[in-house]
Design an enzyme around this catalytic site. Sequence first.
Site, PDB file in Angstrom:
ATOM      1  N   ASN A  11       1.036  10.869  -6.465  1.00  0.00           N
ATOM      2  CA  ASN A  11       1.547  10.569  -5.124  1.00  0.00           C
ATOM      3  C   ASN A  11       3.074  10.592  -5.079  1.00  0.00           C
ATOM      4  O   ASN A  11       3.669  11.144  -4.152  1.00  0.00           O
ATOM      5  CB  ASN A  11       1.060   9.189  -4.656  1.00  0.00           C
ATOM      6  N   THR A  43       0.845  -1.201   0.000  1.00  0.00           N
ATOM      7  CA  THR A  43       0.000   0.000   0.000  1.00  0.00           C
ATOM      8  C   THR A  43       0.876   1.245   0.000  1.00  0.00           C
ATOM      9  O   THR A  43       1.968   1.252   0.568  1.00  0.00           O
ATOM     10  CB  THR A  43      -0.957   0.044   1.211  1.00  0.00           C
ATOM     11  N   GLU A  44       0.364   2.303  -0.641  1.00  0.00           N
ATOM     12  CA  GLU A  44       1.194   3.468  -0.933  1.00  0.00           C
ATOM     13  C   GLU A  44       1.613   4.254   0.307  1.00  0.00           C
ATOM     14  O   GLU A  44       2.565   5.020   0.262  1.00  0.00           O
ATOM     15  CB  GLU A  44       0.472   4.380  -1.919  1.00  0.00           C
ATOM     16  N   SER A  45       0.923   4.063   1.415  1.00  0.00           N
ATOM     17  CA  SER A  45       1.297   4.831   2.603  1.00  0.00           C
ATOM     18  C   SER A  45       2.500   4.215   3.316  1.00  0.00           C
ATOM     19  O   SER A  45       3.043   4.818   4.234  1.00  0.00           O
ATOM     20  CB  SER A  45       0.112   4.916   3.564  1.00  0.00           C
TER      21      SER A  45
END
Lengths: 326, 326
Positions: free
Chosen positions: B108, A92-94
């Site tokens: 992002n 996941t990008e976080s």
Amino acid sequence: MNEMHPDSDAGTDDHADPTVDFQTLEEAAVEYPLDVERPHDVSDDYTLTELLAVTAAHEIGNGETAFIGVGMSLISGVLAKHTRAPDCQIVTESGYVGSRPPGVVQSISDSVLGVDALVATDQMQIFMDNQRGLFDVGIIGAGQIDKYGNTNSTAVIGDGTYDHPKVRLPGSGGSNDIMTSCGRTVVMMRQKRRAFTTELDYMTAPGYLDGPGDREAAGFTGGGPNAVITDMGVFRFDENTKEMYLSQTHPGVDVDDVREAVQWDLDVASEVTTTPEPTRGEVAMLRAIDPTDIVLRGSDYVYEVDFEEWTEQVHDHWQQLMELTE
Amino acid sequence: MTHAPDKTTTLDAAIDEYVPDGSRIAFGGMGGRDPEAAAREIIRQERTGLHVVDDARTTLFDMLVGAGCVDTYVGSWVGTSLISQGHNIRNAVENDVPHHLEMRDVSNFGSSLMFFAAAMDVPFIPTRSMTATDIPTHNDALETVADPFGSGDEFTAVPAADLDVAVIHVQRCDRRGNAQIFGNAVNDHLKARAADHVVITCEELVSTDVIQEAPETTRIPFYCVDAVAEVPFGSHPWHCYGHYYADLPFYREYGLLSRDREDFLDWLDEWIIPHDEYLEKIGADRLARLEELETTINGGRGRVRADGDDGFADENDDSADEEVRA
């Protein structure tokens, strides 16, 4: 190509699929952690949303790294990990890698992503790894798409301008980065004529741009869009023309209905297959991941109960899934 | 930035000193560990003309926009989560209510890179992301550049973020400003180095001895930090990994009320109050319950004050009440 893959016979003589060499377990080999009678039989009470979640889960190969966001795509990733792709890892990008969230992931830093995580790092590192080509498959959503798989998730401009659009959408998030550099990308969308457009209002994420050779000319390392899953069917991209074509329809959906829901003259496989129906095991597993139907049925009743009851429910559901997957 | 041995202050004094009108500002977290209390304090002090230069933003940003604090946003994604859209954001962009919000998009990875460039004090960083799409078309700050070493590839040059201040919430910090993050870090270590000033709010103000027990979690060192304020439950209604889970029913209520301008203004009247009053209004029992939920999944990691008991497993254990310092 794995013979168990749902699209194994979708590649016809007039459509060469871009190389898809991932493999998943055969259904018979899946060991469901839940106690379900005849788990490998086709379910007789699945919903359309459950069909979509299962179809997306089948796009994740066993042993692959799957770069995914919140909501439906994460449910598909968790399902894949509990069914046909037990050795896949969710990214996941976080900043989390390898999580096994015991329930619905509400936001991109939801602390349920901390459960069983192999890595807790930062966003910069995750996107460096993505641009380096270390992730196999990404799943994104979009508001609009064109025949080359370019997507818009920034703004429906309509009669307005970028600064004053008709509808301001959330923006790229990681979708641009995933489409640019991830091994291959699966796009999940609602099938609407205005969304399958001949002219994007804004290109947020690059599909095949204006056609063959354009991604290579742009220096992109990722493979680009590989599948588009909608509420009517699954589309693939021809290896030569890079144009989207209808590969399979969901049970009960007519090819002509799909043509109607696309603005351009849609290319169709010479033998359109039917999307395999979910098994009883898959449906039971999905309902264990999202027992209050937040994603599966868009329900929010769980937030309407009083606070005390909400916490009890959330706690019990987490416990249940954590015990199942131990 | 100073090397003062004691940078502790109160939340209202920190915002008063480091977030004047017109600040170019970034916030920490991302749908988890967000500095919600600090954002409410910014609204309470009636700041205007803020330029938010950031990554994906959720409720905190929606609330600031609805309250009229923000003029421009550069970033990658705006919304809230699964259970609500960013209604105030859409209202500002589409309808100029309460006034127009200018949006400039990046992906992002683009947002990480603008902090990274600033953090290493170079004017730009190249990336493959965003190239050949409409993101640079509508964001004049981005440039498409050719590889100066002759590969023939083109890149998007992402300019360094020009930030006056970053406001970041962490699990624990000492008086000097050694800020430790547990779980994912998102872009916080970069934002702290990109900004001229840094305000840290923390769940727990701890002694330097505690920091020395886990130096690998000090993602933001003292030399980046100007002010430290102990703000327990400073991320409510979001999660703070290891400390408490998200208060989703509270959040859903926000989502429902923010659909209507009058209802949202009433919400502001009710909830934009000093943080100690806010916590009192939420209630110690409710906060303790959120701590117990988080303990179920992440075991109180990074928490010093708690004993890590899961209050659900042992109903007669009332130690949870002692954990809350409302």
